[in-house]
Design a protein around this motif. Structure first.
Motif, PDB file in Angstrom:
ATOM      1  N   LYS A  20      42.970 -60.050  35.393  1.00 48.43           N
ATOM      2  CA  LYS A  20      42.759 -61.455  35.753  1.00 48.43           C
ATOM      3  C   LYS A  20      43.127 -62.331  34.565  1.00 48.43           C
ATOM      4  O   LYS A  20      42.608 -62.166  33.467  1.00 48.43           O
ATOM      5  N   GLU A 102      32.968 -55.805  47.613  1.00 45.44           N
ATOM      6  CA  GLU A 102      33.697 -57.002  47.197  1.00 45.44           C
ATOM      7  C   GLU A 102      35.025 -57.122  47.935  1.00 45.44           C
ATOM      8  O   GLU A 102      35.448 -58.219  48.330  1.00 45.44           O
ATOM      9  N   GLN A 103      35.693 -56.004  48.156  1.00 47.69           N
ATOM     10  CA  GLN A 103      36.948 -56.029  48.908  1.00 47.69           C
ATOM     11  C   GLN A 103      36.717 -56.469  50.354  1.00 47.69           C
ATOM     12  O   GLN A 103      37.524 -57.207  50.925  1.00 47.69           O
ATOM     13  N   HIS A 105      34.458 -58.497  51.277  1.00 46.69           N
ATOM     14  CA  HIS A 105      34.284 -59.954  51.223  1.00 46.69           C
ATOM     15  C   HIS A 105      35.637 -60.644  51.093  1.00 46.69           C
ATOM     16  O   HIS A 105      35.891 -61.652  51.758  1.00 46.69           O
ATOM     17  N   ARG A 106      36.512 -60.099  50.257  1.00 46.77           N
ATOM     18  CA  ARG A 106      37.841 -60.699  50.073  1.00 46.77           C
ATOM     19  C   ARG A 106      38.634 -60.714  51.371  1.00 46.77           C
ATOM     20  O   ARG A 106      39.334 -61.686  51.667  1.00 46.77           O
ATOM     21  N   LYS A 107      38.505 -59.661  52.152  1.00 50.23           N
ATOM     22  CA  LYS A 107      39.310 -59.544  53.364  1.00 50.23           C
ATOM     23  C   LYS A 107      38.635 -60.104  54.612  1.00 50.23           C
ATOM     24  O   LYS A 107      39.301 -60.612  55.517  1.00 50.23           O
ATOM     25  N   GLN A 109      35.310 -61.848  54.433  1.00 52.16           N
ATOM     26  CA  GLN A 109      34.203 -62.731  54.069  1.00 52.16           C
ATOM     27  C   GLN A 109      32.844 -62.072  54.303  1.00 52.16           C
ATOM     28  O   GLN A 109      31.838 -62.738  54.559  1.00 52.16           O
ATOM     29  N   ARG A 131      25.747 -59.882  49.042  1.00 52.74           N
ATOM     30  CA  ARG A 131      26.395 -60.792  48.103  1.00 52.74           C
ATOM     31  C   ARG A 131      25.480 -61.959  47.750  1.00 52.74           C
ATOM     32  O   ARG A 131      24.857 -62.576  48.620  1.00 52.74           O
ATOM     33  N   GLN A 192      41.375 -54.706  41.660  1.00 58.15           N
ATOM     34  CA  GLN A 192      41.243 -56.163  41.661  1.00 58.15           C
ATOM     35  C   GLN A 192      39.855 -56.613  42.112  1.00 58.15           C
ATOM     36  O   GLN A 192      39.369 -57.663  41.699  1.00 58.15           O
ATOM     37  N   ASP A 193      39.195 -55.787  42.925  1.00 56.98           N
ATOM     38  CA  ASP A 193      37.848 -56.131  43.371  1.00 56.98           C
ATOM     39  C   ASP A 193      36.794 -55.736  42.357  1.00 56.98           C
ATOM     40  O   ASP A 193      35.649 -56.167  42.438  1.00 56.98           O
TER      41      ASP A 193
END
Length: 231
Positions: A20, A102-103, A105-107, A109, A131, A192-193
């Motif tokens: 990041k 987390e992934q 959530h990224r994909k 929500q 979360r 990345q997550d």
């Protein structure tokens, strides 16, 4: 100033690296079940080159601490420690199960996630996460390795998303939960997550010197007899 953290993970069949820089994430990800040792360092070089950074310019190095394949977790931490020693970087271990939350959530929500990984030998690695408002995750089902029929966590009603290979390996697993369950489409952790989880851990002062970084296998005995074609 935002922390510059590199994340690497080889704990499952997936092999990934992410960095990041400001608001941008530079990531590499490839399914490579038996090629982690040849894939991971070129991925590291690639993301650093794209960012125009050297390893010693970073603040920390995050790694997938497990659970996952014994061989994969061991490869990941070994490579991460080598990089951290060479650049004098602290290390942050990140749960592969939480990274899949987390992934999700990224994909999707998702904010309530149950993660499982097929642990072979008729067992799963499992954990549950909710979360928080600050983007971090609270563990509501402690990570464990257990037979799939024993995974019956007591959870609040609401929509729960499932992530990981355990649900695919044991199709009856969802039905025994007696919850409203949605498939997040997430099967494997990605580096990345891990970055956001590592950022929160780093801010809490949870980074350690490279020699103190340790994996999480969950199994009491990690040197079990391998099944044919499996780790």
């Amino acid at each position: 100033m935002a922390s510059k953290i590199l994340a690497v993970d080889t704990a499952t069949e997936n092999c990934s690296v992410a960095l990041k820089v400001g608001n941008d994430i530079i990531a590499r990800c490839e399914m490579a079940p038996r090629e982690h040792t040849t894939k991971i360092l070129p991925m590291v070089d690639s993301v650093l080159a794209e960012a125009g950074l050297k390893l010693n310019q970073l603040d920390a190095l995050a790694f997938g601490r497990g659970p996952g394949s014994f061989t994969g977790v061991r490869i990941g931490i070994g490579i991460a420690q080598g990089l951290a020693f060479g650049a004098d970087l602290p290390m942050v271990g990140v749960s592969t199960l939480a990274a899949m939350a987390e992934q999700a959530h990224r994909k999707q929500q998702a904010t309530h996630v149950l993660s499982t990984i097929d642990a072979r030998m008729n067992e799963i690695y499992a954990g549950g996460y909710v979360r928080l408002e600050n983007g971090d995750w609270e563990t509501v089902v402690e990570e464990a390795v257990l037979p799939p029929e024993m995974f019956k966590p007591e959870l609040a009603e609401g929509e729960w998303f499932v992530a990981g290979t355990g649900w695919q390996a044991y199709p009856d697993l969802q039905g025994q939960l007696h919850l409203s369950v949605s498939d997040s489409g997430v099967l494997y952790p990605e580096s990345q997550d891990m970055l956001i989880l590592a950022h929160h851990a780093f801010a809490r002062g949870e980074a350690v010197d490279a020699e103190h970084a340790s994996p999480v296998y969950l199994r009491d005995t990690v040197a079990w007899k391998k099944l044919p074609g499996r780790e």
